[in-house]
Design an enzyme around this catalytic site. Structure first.
Site, PDB file in Angstrom:
ATOM      1  N   CYS A  95      27.549  41.869  30.751  1.00  0.00           N
ATOM      2  CA  CYS A  95      28.732  41.688  31.598  1.00  0.00           C
ATOM      3  C   CYS A  95      29.974  42.386  31.026  1.00  0.00           C
ATOM      4  O   CYS A  95      30.034  43.607  31.060  1.00  0.00           O
ATOM      5  CB  CYS A  95      28.956  40.193  31.814  1.00  0.00           C
ATOM      6  SG  CYS A  95      29.876  39.865  33.301  1.00  0.00           S
ATOM      7  N   ARG A 129      33.605  36.490  43.376  1.00  0.00           N
ATOM      8  CA  ARG A 129      32.839  36.340  42.137  1.00  0.00           C
ATOM      9  C   ARG A 129      31.355  36.247  42.484  1.00  0.00           C
ATOM     10  O   ARG A 129      30.987  35.548  43.428  1.00  0.00           O
ATOM     11  CB  ARG A 129      33.260  35.091  41.348  1.00  0.00           C
ATOM     12  CG  ARG A 129      34.579  35.247  40.639  1.00  0.00           C
ATOM     13  CD  ARG A 129      34.731  34.320  39.433  1.00  0.00           C
ATOM     14  NE  ARG A 129      34.010  34.816  38.262  1.00  0.00           N
ATOM     15  CZ  ARG A 129      34.443  35.794  37.467  1.00  0.00           C
ATOM     16  NH1 ARG A 129      35.586  36.403  37.738  1.00  0.00           N
ATOM     17  NH2 ARG A 129      33.758  36.188  36.421  1.00  0.00           N
ATOM     18  N   HIS A 191      23.697  36.640  31.878  1.00  0.00           N
ATOM     19  CA  HIS A 191      24.025  35.631  30.865  1.00  0.00           C
ATOM     20  C   HIS A 191      22.891  34.602  30.851  1.00  0.00           C
ATOM     21  O   HIS A 191      21.838  34.813  31.460  1.00  0.00           O
ATOM     22  CB  HIS A 191      25.320  34.891  31.265  1.00  0.00           C
ATOM     23  CG  HIS A 191      26.549  35.742  31.291  1.00  0.00           C
ATOM     24  ND1 HIS A 191      27.203  36.180  30.163  1.00  0.00           N
ATOM     25  CD2 HIS A 191      27.251  36.220  32.345  1.00  0.00           C
ATOM     26  CE1 HIS A 191      28.271  36.877  30.518  1.00  0.00           C
ATOM     27  NE2 HIS A 191      28.331  36.924  31.827  1.00  0.00           N
TER      28      HIS A 191
HETATM   29  N1  GLN Z   1      35.829  40.066  33.475  1.00  0.00           N
HETATM   30  C1  GLN Z   1      34.572  40.627  33.914  1.00  0.00           C
HETATM   31  C2  GLN Z   1      34.191  40.240  35.350  1.00  0.00           C
HETATM   32  O1  GLN Z   1      34.598  39.210  35.826  1.00  0.00           O
HETATM   33  C3  GLN Z   1      33.445  40.212  32.983  1.00  0.00           C
HETATM   34  C4  GLN Z   1      33.186  38.718  33.022  1.00  0.00           C
HETATM   35  C5  GLN Z   1      32.009  38.320  32.160  1.00  0.00           C
HETATM   36  O2  GLN Z   1      31.823  38.859  31.061  1.00  0.00           O
HETATM   37  N2  GLN Z   1      31.233  37.319  32.663  1.00  0.00           N
HETATM   38  O3  GLN Z   1      33.424  40.980  35.966  1.00  0.00           O
END
Ligand code: GLN
Length: 240
Positions: A95, A129, A191
Site C-alpha cells: 500500500c 476508500r 494488508h
Molecule cells: N495513504 C494511502 C492510501 O490511502 C496508503 C494507505 C495505506 O497504506 N493503507 O491509498
C-alpha cells in the site's frame, strides 16, 4: 545460514498489521534454523549495498508518506534500494510503501509525492476508500489479504501486475489488476498481515534472499503449514 531483513521506515510505515509480515519472515527462518535479524532503515539512517538481504516496506497514511517520500528522494536510500533490486534482492511493499516505489503518489491534498520509480506505476488518491477482503490469482496461486486504501494505482506500459483480482478492488478497482512485480520486488495492496496467510509467498521471499546472498540455488526445508493453510482456505471460502 543467516538473513538480515531490512525493515524500511518501520517506525512510520506499519499500519493494518503490516508488522506481522516481519514476524512471519523471521519465524519461518527460525523454524528452519536460519538466523534472521531485523534491521530498521528509517529517516536519517543511511543504507548501503549488502546491509539487508530482503526488504519489507509497509503501509502508512499520507502524512507519514510525505515524510518518507522526502527522505527517499533526498538520501541515497532510494538509489540503493533500486540497485539492490536490480541484483535480485527481494522486496515486499504494501500500500503506502508500494505507492512510493512507483513514479509518484498524488494525495488528496498538496503536491505529488515523488516515488523512486522502481515500479512503472503511478498512484492518484480517489474520493472513495477501497476497503475489504481481497483474493487474487497470481504466479503463487491464490493470495488472500485485506485492503484499505483510497489511492488508485495504474500500470502503464510494460509493468507486470502481481495478479488479477478474484474478489476485492486491487490496484484501482477498475482494471482487475492487483499489485506489481519487477524482478524479485513485489508491491501490492494486501494488508492483513499478508504473509501469515500466504506461506508460499513468505518462503519465496526467503528463498530468493538466500540464493542472492549465498550465490547458489537453495531448497528450503518444508514446514508444517496446516495452520497457515487453514487461515488461507478459510479466507478464500468466505471471500473468494
Ligand atoms: N495513504 C494511502 C492510501 O490511502 C496508503 C494507505 C495505506 O497504506 N493503507 O491509498
Amino acid at each position: 545460514m543467516k538473513l538480515t531483513i531490512g525493515y524500511l521506515y518501520g517506525d512510520l510505515m506499519n499500519i493494518y498489521g503490516d508488522t506481522g509480515n516481519i514476524i512471519a519472515l523471521k519465524k519461518r527462518c527460525q523454524w528452519r534454523g536460519i538466523k534472521a535479524a531485523i534491521k530498521m532503515f528509517t529517516i536519517r539512517n543511511s543504507l548501503k549495498q549488502g546491509q539487508a538481504d530482503l526488504f519489507f516496506f509497509g503501509g502508512g497514511q499520507d502524512q507519514q508518506q510525505e515524510l518518507v517520500a522526502k527522505d527517499l528522494g533526498k538520501s541515497a536510500k532510494g538509489k540503493v534500494i533500486k540497485s539492490e533490486i536490480e541484483r535480485g534482492v527481494p522486496l515486499l511493499s504494501i500500500c503506502g510503501g508500494y505507492q512510493l516505489l512507483g513514479k509518484y503518489y498524488k494525495p488528496h491534498e498538496g503536491p505529488e509525492l515523488p516515488g523512486i520509480e522502481l515500479f512503472n506505476a503511478y498512484t492518484v488518491a480517489s474520493d472513495k476508500r477501497m476497503i475489504g477482503n481481497i483474493v487474487i490469482e497470481s504466479m503463487f496461486g491464490k493470495l488472500v489479504g485485506f485492503e484499505n486504501h483510497s489511492g488508485k494505482t495504474y500500470l502503464p506500459g510494460d509493468a507486470t501486475p502481481l495478479g488479477m483480482v478474484v474478489k476485492g478492488f486491487g490496484n484501482n478497482g477498475e482494471d482487475k489488476t492487483e499489485g506489481c512485480i519487477y524482478k524479485n520486488a513485489i508491491g501490492c495492496y494486501m494488508h492483513g498481515s499478508l504473509l501469515p496467510k500466504n506461506p508460499i509467498l513468505t518462503d519465496w521471499l526467503i528463498k530468493k534472499a538466500l540464493e542472492v546472498k549465498y550465490g547458489k540455488p537453495i531448497e528450503l526445508k518444508p514446514l508444517d503449514n496446516s495452520l497457515e493453510n487453514q487461515a488461507h482456505h478459510m479466507a478464500i471460502s468466505r471471500f473468494g
